[in-house]
Design an enzyme around this catalytic site. Structure first.
Site, PDB file in Angstrom:
ATOM      1  N   ASP A 128      -5.332   6.801  43.708  1.00  0.00           N
ATOM      2  CA  ASP A 128      -4.920   6.135  42.354  1.00  0.00           C
ATOM      3  C   ASP A 128      -4.567   7.680  41.762  1.00  0.00           C
ATOM      4  O   ASP A 128      -4.809   8.827  41.935  1.00  0.00           O
ATOM      5  CB  ASP A 128      -5.529   5.716  41.530  1.00  0.00           C
ATOM      6  CG  ASP A 128      -4.814   4.796  40.253  1.00  0.00           C
ATOM      7  OD1 ASP A 128      -3.775   5.170  40.182  1.00  0.00           O
ATOM      8  OD2 ASP A 128      -5.543   3.613  39.989  1.00  0.00           O
TER       9      ASP A 128
HETATM   10  C1  NOJ Z   1      -2.348   4.112  37.604  1.00  0.00           C
HETATM   11  C2  NOJ Z   1      -2.734   2.720  38.271  1.00  0.00           C
HETATM   12  O1  NOJ Z   1      -3.978   2.390  38.212  1.00  0.00           O
HETATM   13  C3  NOJ Z   1      -2.099   2.478  39.329  1.00  0.00           C
HETATM   14  O2  NOJ Z   1      -2.241   0.951  39.792  1.00  0.00           O
HETATM   15  C4  NOJ Z   1      -0.725   2.832  39.610  1.00  0.00           C
HETATM   16  O3  NOJ Z   1      -0.190   2.443  40.839  1.00  0.00           O
HETATM   17  C5  NOJ Z   1      -0.735   4.274  39.572  1.00  0.00           C
HETATM   18  N1  NOJ Z   1      -1.247   4.670  38.218  1.00  0.00           N
HETATM   19  C6  NOJ Z   1       0.716   4.871  39.413  1.00  0.00           C
HETATM   20  O4  NOJ Z   1       1.413   4.541  38.283  1.00  0.00           O
END
Ligand code: NOJ
Length: 731
Positions: free
Chosen positions: A263
């Site tokens: 993430d």
């Molecule tokens: C954080 C989020 O938790 C995730 O779901 C997302 O894909 C990423 N940021 C990228 O934006």
């Protein structure tokens, strides 16, 4: 000269490899693996390391000298997100990145229709492909543990079986476009508060029985090509480089051959990132190249620090090669696959499928005196009250936010469909603008809004109250959880005032979460409509007018009060934890498993949802009464439609162990089927359940254990409405 010849040869190898791939061919095929080995042997250490981390907010580099393309990712899961700047989170303000917004995954789960999940995947995958994305960051299958979790709307509910059945076709649909799905957030990311650090303490049993099955299905059945690690910790290690979750379970036990992506900002340590199963590091720091040394891509954990450890021998090159092999495999499946289809975007078919999913996912919860459907031919006055009748819901919510080409509001949807009616609208309450990570109160006069709403309600034949949550910070939004279970912005008080002047009131809830309903016995009807995307208003009007007969079922329980929820009944250490640790004290008893086993009646149960017709489920039986462990249990029966409209009922099969040697939920969903039945007609169904799926996860052997003995099969149309119980034995 020699160098040049080599360059040409390798380039030819890659091109030939690309031509050789057939879109259908499994990329584990030997030929491709051989090509991958050849490519790896030709890459420099530096090139290989570069492939393991971001070069911009949403891309990782290829190898220019060899024509290996960059890998482009985009947020999902409900559509392809607008373009983000190279180095920061700002929107790039392109003018060609508007898309179709599909209904939220809670809605998809509510359809209980895996075929629609496949259609969803195909269609959103086509849009991703058109937008030149190689990886779509979704779907999310974190289990709905608490109604406060800010991101529940992006997930598929509280039941691991339902989520598994829905996630697999979604993935297959996306990936048939030559776009990788990236199932997220692996694992145990069940809240937003302290998500970057909270250490989840959960039993191995609950982990394997509740929190992992949908990921396992995504990998083993859906053959997902990538997976995103979660921010939180498990066993004291961040999940983006967690040796148990990634090395042992994902890559060893489940044989995952794809790419683990962090993430954004989920990596914290070079050695752990290198050794504990991570393949691509994204989003570390916030400023990319533009700011400090600390945040620049070359200083990511899997960048220069990783290179250094390989060069000085602390980390073996094989570790790096494994990552690069996986990344190249992903590329051969996506951007190095010359046969992938072209994709398409914003076409009528996408809107149609979004509308179908939305219509099938809407859940009718209460319908006194057939309040719904509302006859669209009548010359009546309908007061549409509430901010959610007009607020765009594709905006806000965090990374799943979308730039929809069009969004039909509920008010517009109703106006289009109810042409003979006089529709008056009053906002009633105001939430304030959506701002990332902040609550900005509305500057509108709350009292005036309330009075206008009461006046509108008093003049109408019918009141439709459009309330719920709204993707503002703390109201179904990433980065924060809800702070209370009740409706925000004074909606309860407003509704009570409205009911004083007009009892003919139905409530239409727009949210991705359960809410408290102190007014439940005073309203005529309640409809749960989720976040429905581009065609939200049309789909809502479809169901309100009766053009579509509702057939959605709740994918999670609505407790009467927050403390009736398993996680919350153990206090703050159980949710949200103490900032360091969080103990999943309800263990395997998540959602309806808790309500059933502890005999705590929910407001609305998992699997519940009404129709404009009535169904009778009858002739229920199992093919046998005793089974061996390798057999399937086949449940058959009939659904008859007793009313005057065509409809669909979801037959649900739950099974519980009698006299188990371990603690068990009273019953667990093991099969379901959506059965369409024309008015006045019958349809038969057969649901097959693998006896092995009745196993529990045995912590003493770290394996699944199928207990012999008696089991009770519960067949019904919700977890709380069972038509018949059948006793069977596993021998
Ligand atoms: C954080 C989020 O938790 C995730 O779901 C997302 O894909 C990423 N940021 C990228 O934006």
């Amino acid at each position: 000269m020699i160098k040049n010849a080599f360059k040409i040869t390798l380039f030819t190898i890659i091109c030939n490899a690309m031509i050789a791939i057939n879109a259908q061919e499994t990329t584990s095929s030997k030929a491709i693996e051989t090509k991958i080995d050849q490519i790896i042997s030709s890459l420099t250490l530096e090139e290989k390391v570069a492939m393991c981390h971001a070069q911009s907010k949403f891309s990782s580099p290829g190898v220019e000298r060899l024509g290996i393309p960059e890998l482009w990712m985009s947020d999902g899961p409900h559509g392809v997100r607008g373009e983000i700047n190279w180095d920061d989170w700002g929107y790039a303000n392109w003018t060609n990145d508007s898309i179709t917004a599909f209904p939220a995954l809670t809605c998809l789960a509510s359809t209980f229709n895996p075929k629609l999940a496949k259609d969803y995947g195909i269609n959103v995958g086509e849009e991703a492909r058109y937008r030149k994305k190689d990886v779509l960051l979704g779907p999310g299958v974190n289990i709905y543990r608490s109604p406060l979790n800010g991101r529940n709307f992006e997930y598929m509910g509280e039941d691991p079986f339902l989520a598994s059945k829905m996630v697999v076709p979604y993935i297959q649909g996306v990936q048939q476009n030559g776009v990788a799905a990236c199932v997220k957030h692996y694992a145990l990311n069940n809240q937003e508060v302290w998500r970057d650090k909270i250490n989840v303490v959960v039993s191995d049993r609950a982990l394997h029985e509740i929190y992992l099955p949908a990921f396992k299905a995504a990998v083993e059945e859906g053959k997902v090509w990538s997976i995103m690690g979660s921010y939180n910790q498990f066993k004291g290690q961040h999940c983006c480089h967690n040796s148990v979750l990634l090395n042992d379970i994902l890559k060893k036990d489940w044989n995952f051959d794809g790419v683990v992506i962090t993430d954004w900002g989920g990596a914290h340590d070079t050695k752990q990132a290198a050794l504990n199963g991570l393949d691509i590091e994204m989003g570390t720091g916030t400023d990319g190249l533009t700011s400090s040394k600390k945040n620049a891509y070359d200083y990511y954990y899997l960048a220069n620090p990783f290179l250094k450890l390989i060069k000085n021998g602390e980390i073996k090159e094989d570790i790096l090669n494994d990552k690069v092999r996986r990344i190249l495999r992903l590329m051969f499946r996506t951007n190095m696959n010359p046969n992938r289809p072209l994709g398409r975007i914003n076409n009528q078919e996408h809107l149609d499928i979004a509308r179908k999913i939305a219509g099938e996912g809407i859940v009718l919860l209460k319908n006194e005196a057939s309040f719904f459907p509302i006859n669209a031919t009548k010359k009546i006055t309908i007061a549409v009250i509430g901010e959610n009748a007009t607020k765009p819901m594709t905006i806000g919510g965090g990374s799943s936010e979308l730039k929809a080409k069009n969004e039909v509001s509920p008010l517009d949807g109703l106006k289009n469909r109810f042409k003979n009616a006089t529709i008056i609208h009053a906002m009633g309450y105001a939430s304030g603008p959506s701002a990332y990570g902040r609550v900005v109160p509305s500057s509108l006069d709350a009292n005036k809004l309330k009075q206008e709403a009461i006046e509108a309600a008093s003049k109408a034949d019918i009141v439709l109250f459009f309330g719920g949550l709204n993707k503002n910070y703390l109201q179904d939004c990433e980065g924060g959880d809800r702070t209370e279970y009740k409706l925000p912005f004074g909606q309860d008080e407003l509704l009570n005032e409205i009911l004083k002047v007009n009892k003919n009131t139905g409530v239409v809830l727009v949210s991705g979460n359960a809410i408290e309903m102190p007014w439940i016995s005073n309203v005529k009807a309640i409809m749960q409509t989720w976040y429905l995307g581009s065609v939200a208003g049309d789909a809502i009007a479809d169901v309100i007018s009766g053009d579509v007969n509702p057939s959605g079922k709740l994918p999670f329980s609505f407790p009467k009060k927050l403390s009736d929820n398993g996680a919350h009944s153990f206090g703050e250490l159980s949710f949200p934890g103490d900032g360091v640790n969080e103990y999943y004290k309800e263990d395997i008893l998540v959602g309806y498993r808790w309500h059933d086993t502890k005999k705590i009646k929910p407001l609305f149960a998992f699997g519940e949802g009404l129709s404009y017709t009535t169904f009778e489920i009858s002739n229920l039986d199992s093919d046998k009464k005793a089974y061996s462990k390798d057999e399937s249990i086949v449940i058959s029966g009939n659904v008859s439609n007793k009313g005057n409209v065509d409809g669909a009922e979801v037959v649900q099969v739950y099974i519980g162990k009698l006299n188990s040697k371990v603690a068990r939920a009273e019953k667990e969903l093991k099969g379901f089927q959506k059965v369409a039945v024309k008015k006045g007609e019958n349809a038969s169904f057969k649901i097959s359940i693998d006896a092995k799926s009745l196993s529990f996860y045995d912590e003493t052997t770290a394996d699944w254990n199928l207990e012999k003995g008696d089991y009770l099969i519960y067949i019904g149309n919700s977890s709380a409405s069972i038509s018949k119980k059948i006793k069977i034995t596993i021998q």
